[in-house]
Design a protein around this motif. Structure first.
Motif, PDB file in Angstrom:
ATOM      1  N   ASN A 293       1.052  -1.602  -0.091  1.00 26.47           N
ATOM      2  CA  ASN A 293      -0.453  -0.019   0.013  1.00 26.47           C
ATOM      3  C   ASN A 293       0.867   1.231   0.219  1.00 26.47           C
ATOM      4  O   ASN A 293       0.574   2.403  -0.466  1.00 26.47           O
ATOM      5  N   GLU A 294       2.024   1.509   1.173  1.00 20.44           N
ATOM      6  CA  GLU A 294       2.685   2.278   1.170  1.00 20.44           C
ATOM      7  C   GLU A 294       3.779   2.863  -0.613  1.00 20.44           C
ATOM      8  O   GLU A 294       3.675   3.670  -1.123  1.00 20.44           O
ATOM      9  N   LEU A 295       3.243   1.427  -1.171  1.00 22.87           N
ATOM     10  CA  LEU A 295       4.706   1.761  -2.796  1.00 22.87           C
ATOM     11  C   LEU A 295       3.278   2.251  -3.750  1.00 22.87           C
ATOM     12  O   LEU A 295       4.269   3.028  -4.225  1.00 22.87           O
ATOM     13  N   ILE A 296       2.580   1.585  -3.793  1.00 21.40           N
ATOM     14  CA  ILE A 296       1.016   2.452  -4.451  1.00 21.40           C
ATOM     15  C   ILE A 296       1.520   3.878  -4.407  1.00 21.40           C
ATOM     16  O   ILE A 296       1.065   4.627  -5.581  1.00 21.40           O
ATOM     17  N   ARG A 297       0.996   3.970  -3.084  1.00 18.73           N
ATOM     18  CA  ARG A 297       1.028   5.646  -3.496  1.00 18.73           C
ATOM     19  C   ARG A 297       1.952   6.065  -3.219  1.00 18.73           C
ATOM     20  O   ARG A 297       2.348   7.634  -4.221  1.00 18.73           O
ATOM     21  N   TRP A 298       3.265   5.459  -2.938  1.00 18.04           N
ATOM     22  CA  TRP A 298       4.490   6.804  -3.588  1.00 18.04           C
ATOM     23  C   TRP A 298       4.962   6.725  -4.470  1.00 18.04           C
ATOM     24  O   TRP A 298       4.987   7.577  -5.628  1.00 18.04           O
ATOM     25  N   CYS A 299       4.765   5.581  -5.277  1.00 17.95           N
ATOM     26  CA  CYS A 299       4.385   5.473  -7.086  1.00 17.95           C
ATOM     27  C   CYS A 299       3.421   6.384  -7.589  1.00 17.95           C
ATOM     28  O   CYS A 299       3.426   7.197  -8.554  1.00 17.95           O
ATOM     29  N   VAL A 300       2.818   5.947  -6.840  1.00 17.84           N
ATOM     30  CA  VAL A 300       1.043   7.553  -7.354  1.00 17.84           C
ATOM     31  C   VAL A 300       1.069   8.571  -7.566  1.00 17.84           C
ATOM     32  O   VAL A 300       1.226   9.599  -8.342  1.00 17.84           O
ATOM     33  N   SER A 301       2.620   8.945  -6.373  1.00 14.67           N
ATOM     34  CA  SER A 301       1.929  10.423  -5.507  1.00 14.67           C
ATOM     35  C   SER A 301       3.159  10.766  -6.601  1.00 14.67           C
ATOM     36  O   SER A 301       3.886  12.686  -6.733  1.00 14.67           O
ATOM     37  N   ARG A 302       4.835  10.126  -8.062  1.00 16.97           N
ATOM     38  CA  ARG A 302       5.342  10.399  -8.734  1.00 16.97           C
ATOM     39  C   ARG A 302       4.610  11.336  -9.834  1.00 16.97           C
ATOM     40  O   ARG A 302       5.653  11.895 -10.395  1.00 16.97           O
ATOM     41  N   GLN A 303       3.082  11.000  -9.762  1.00 12.55           N
ATOM     42  CA  GLN A 303       3.013  11.481 -11.475  1.00 12.55           C
ATOM     43  C   GLN A 303       2.561  13.246 -11.493  1.00 12.55           C
ATOM     44  O   GLN A 303       1.889  13.911 -10.365  1.00 12.55           O
ATOM     45  N   VAL A 304       3.314  13.957 -12.344  1.00  7.60           N
ATOM     46  CA  VAL A 304       2.671  15.809 -11.478  1.00  7.60           C
ATOM     47  C   VAL A 304       1.728  15.320 -13.326  1.00  7.60           C
ATOM     48  O   VAL A 304       0.194  15.565 -13.044  1.00  7.60           O
ATOM     49  N   ARG A 305       2.184  15.273 -14.723  1.00  6.80           N
ATOM     50  CA  ARG A 305       1.482  15.153 -15.592  1.00  6.80           C
ATOM     51  C   ARG A 305       2.415  13.901 -15.985  1.00  6.80           C
ATOM     52  O   ARG A 305       1.896  12.740 -16.608  1.00  6.80           O
ATOM     53  N   GLY A 306       3.400  14.172 -16.460  1.00  3.62           N
ATOM     54  CA  GLY A 306       4.825  12.958 -16.743  1.00  3.62           C
ATOM     55  C   GLY A 306       4.925  12.450 -15.597  1.00  3.62           C
ATOM     56  O   GLY A 306       4.299  12.919 -14.475  1.00  3.62           O
ATOM     57  N   MET A 307       5.891  11.294 -14.732  1.00  3.55           N
ATOM     58  CA  MET A 307       6.518  10.836 -13.601  1.00  3.55           C
ATOM     59  C   MET A 307       7.899  11.880 -13.784  1.00  3.55           C
ATOM     60  O   MET A 307       8.753  11.636 -14.649  1.00  3.55           O
ATOM     61  N   GLN A 308       7.548  11.635 -12.290  1.00  3.29           N
ATOM     62  CA  GLN A 308       9.264  12.731 -11.507  1.00  3.29           C
ATOM     63  C   GLN A 308       9.933  10.895 -11.011  1.00  3.29           C
ATOM     64  O   GLN A 308       9.616  10.561 -10.634  1.00  3.29           O
ATOM     65  N   GLY A 309      11.142  10.864 -11.317  1.00  2.00           N
ATOM     66  CA  GLY A 309      11.725   9.900 -10.474  1.00  2.00           C
ATOM     67  C   GLY A 309      11.952  10.322  -8.732  1.00  2.00           C
ATOM     68  O   GLY A 309      11.976   9.053  -8.290  1.00  2.00           O
ATOM     69  N   ARG A 310      12.136  11.094  -8.277  1.00  2.00           N
ATOM     70  CA  ARG A 310      11.753  11.400  -6.864  1.00  2.00           C
ATOM     71  C   ARG A 310      10.962  12.431  -6.421  1.00  2.00           C
ATOM     72  O   ARG A 310      10.259  13.903  -7.565  1.00  2.00           O
ATOM     73  N   PRO A 311      10.815  12.986  -5.202  1.00  2.00           N
ATOM     74  CA  PRO A 311      10.441  14.039  -5.017  1.00  2.00           C
ATOM     75  C   PRO A 311      10.427  15.343  -5.297  1.00  2.00           C
ATOM     76  O   PRO A 311      11.577  14.981  -4.744  1.00  2.00           O
TER      77      PRO A 311
END
Length: 411
Positions: A293-311
Motif C-alpha cells: 500500500n505504501e509503495l503504490i501510494r509512493w509511485c502514484v504520487s510521482r505523477q505531475v503530468r509525466g512522472m518524476q523519479g523522486r519527490p
C-alpha cells in the motif's frame, strides 16, 4: 509523408514510426561524438537501439533488414565477441575434459588458484565493449588463448547481451550458462546485494535486478542466495514506502522498478510486499498496513503530468517506464492519469526521431528514447503509430523483453 513537427496539437496522439526507425537504425550504425564517453557500455547502447526497433515491429518484416542494410548475424557475432574468458584450474593429475570441472573463484588471489597447475579457459558472461581485450572470434576457447584476470564480465552487460541476442532470434547455444551462473555466485555479497564484476565495483539494486533477470532468462536460480536477496530488498525500503538503490538511500523510480521487478521474477512479490508492517493502520475497516500500500501510494504520487523519479524533481520520460512499469507489476497502473502521461511522453518526440528527456525542444538520446517506447508499448490503450503510407497499427500488445516475466530461455 513525415510531418515537419511532432510537437503540435495534431501529433500528440500518434507515434511517428518511420522517423523513429530511422533514428534507431542510425544509432546502430554510427553514434555522435558525445557517446564516446559511453564506450565501456557500448553493448547497452546496442541493446537500446535493437529493443526499440523490435518494439516498432522493424524485425517483423525481413525486407526492412535489406532496405536499411542491417545485418542481424553481424550484430549477434559482435555480441558473442564480447564474451569474457574464465580460467578453469585443472589439478595436475586431472585428465578429464575441463568443461566438466567446477569453476573456482578464478583470480590469482584465490586460494584455489595454482599458477603452476595446468589450466583451461571457458567463456563467461559479457563485457560492455572492446575497450579491454581480447575480443573473441572463435566458437571455443583453447588453453593457449590469451587470458587477462581483469577481463571480467559485467552482470549488466550479461543481462543486456542475453536480451539483445534473444530479440535478434539467436538460439543462445554459444552461451556458457554454467560459467555465468558460477560468476553470479562470485559477485553476490554477504548482505544479499550484487556487485557488477568479480574484480570489485559498486553494489546496489541495479545489479540485483540484472542478476534476477539473467537467472530468469537462463531458467537457473542456483547462482543466487534468494533469502539473502529478499532481505537486502527489504532493507532498501524507505520511510515513505519507496525503494532506494541501497539501504539508507532515498526512494528512486529506477531502484523501485528494479526491486519490484526482481521480486516479481523471483515469484516473491506478494510474499514480501504483503507483509504486515505492524502499524495497525486502518483497523476500523480491517485494512492491514502493508508495504504494498505504501509503495503504490509512493509511485502514484510521482505523477505531475509525466512522472518524476523522486519527490520535487522534474518530469522525465524514462520514469514513465520505471514507475509506470512498477505499478503495472503491482496491477495498479490504472491509478495513474494514463492519458496525460501518454500525451507527455509523445510530446517529447523530436524532429530527429527518438525522444528527449524533457519537453521543450531538447535533443533525443538513446536511453530516454528506448524507455519512452517501452512505456508506450505496455500502457493501455495502445498508442497509435503512423506507419507511413496512410496505414495505422498499434504497439500496445508488444511487451519489451526488459519487462519482468517477459520470457524464459530454457537450457
Amino acid at each position: 509523408m513525415l510531418r515537419s513537427s511532432l510537437l503540435d496539437e495534431t501529433s500528440t496522439s500518434q507515434l511517428n514510426g518511420p522517423i523513429h526507425i530511422q533514428y534507431f537504425v542510425n544509432c546502430l550504425k554510427k553514434l555522435p561524438q558525445p557517446y564516446s564517453v559511453a564506450d565501456t557500455n557500448r553493448l547497452t547502447l546496442v541493446h537500446f537501439a535493437t529493443q526499440s526497433l523490435d518494439i516498432l515491429g522493424f524485425f517483423d518484416n525481413p525486407q526492412n533488414l535489406e532496405l536499411y542494410n542491417i545485418d542481424k548475424q553481424a550484430i549477434i557475432d559482435w555480441i558473442y565477441s564480447l564474451r569474457t574468458t574464465t580460467r578453469v584450474v585443472v589439478p595436475r593429475n586431472y585428465i578429464d575434459d575441463a568443461t566438466d570441472i567446477q569453476i573456482p573463484t578464478d583470480d590469482s588471489n584465490s586460494k584455489d588458484f595454482d599458477s603452476n597447475s595446468n589450466s583451461n579457459l571457458r567463456y563467461g558472461g559479457f563485457k560492455g565493449g572492446t575497450f579491454l581485450g581480447p575480443t573473441l572470434t572463435s566458437t571455443s576457447v583453447s588453453s593457449t588463448h590469451e587470458w587477462n584476470k581483469y577481463d571480467d564480465s559485467h552482470i549488466a552487460m550479461t543481462y543486456v547481451g542475453l536480451c539483445t541476442l534473444a530479440t535478434l532470434g539467436d538460439d543462445l547455444t554459444r552461451v556458457d550458462r554454467e560459467s555465468i551462473i558460477q560468476e553470479m555466485k562470485d559477485i553476490q555479497l554477504t548482505d544479499g546485494s550484487f556487485k557488477s564484476t568479480k574484480s570489485g565495483s559498486e553494489n546496489d539494486m541495479r545489479f540485483v535486478y540484472c542478476a534476477c533477470a539473467v537467472s530468469h532468462m537462463l531458467n537457473d536460480w542456483t547462482g543466487m542466495d534468494i533469502p539473502k536477496t529478499l532481505d537486502y530488498i527489504r532493507r532498501c525500503r524507505t520511510w515513505d514506502g519507496g525503494i532506494g538503490l541501497s539501504p539508507g538511500k532515498e526512494g528512486h523510480g529506477g531502484s523501485t522498478f528494479c526491486a519490484t521487478a526482481s521480486l516479481s521474477l523471483m515469484g516473491k512479490l506478494e510474499d514480501v510486499l504483503e507483509e504486515d508492517l505492524g502499524g495497525g493502520g486502518g483497523s476500523s475497516n480491517g485494512r492491514v498496513d502493508t508495504w504494498r500500500n505504501e509503495l503504490i501510494r509512493w509511485c502514484v504520487s510521482r505523477q505531475v503530468r509525466g512522472m518524476q523519479g523522486r519527490p520535487n524533481k522534474h518530469e522525465d520520460t524514462c520514469y514513465s517506464y520505471w514507475i509506470g512499469g512498477s505499478l503495472r507489476l503491482l496491477g495498479c497502473e490504472d491509478l495513474l492519469d494514463l492519458d496525460e502521461l501518454r500525451k507527455f511522453v509523445l510530446e517529447c518526440q523530436t524532429d530527429l526521431g527518438g525522444f528527449s528527456k524533457l519537453e521543450g525542444g531538447y535533443f533525443p538520446d538513446l536511453l530516454h528514447s528506448f524507455y519512452s517506447l517501452a512505456w508506450l508499448s505496455v500502457s493501455q490503450p495502445p498508442a497509435k503509430i503512423d506507419g507511413g503510407g496512410g496505414e495505422n497499427y498499434t504497439s500496445g500488445d508488444v511487451i519489451p523483453k526488459t519487462m519482468a516475466g517477459g520470457f524464459t530461455l530454457n537450457p
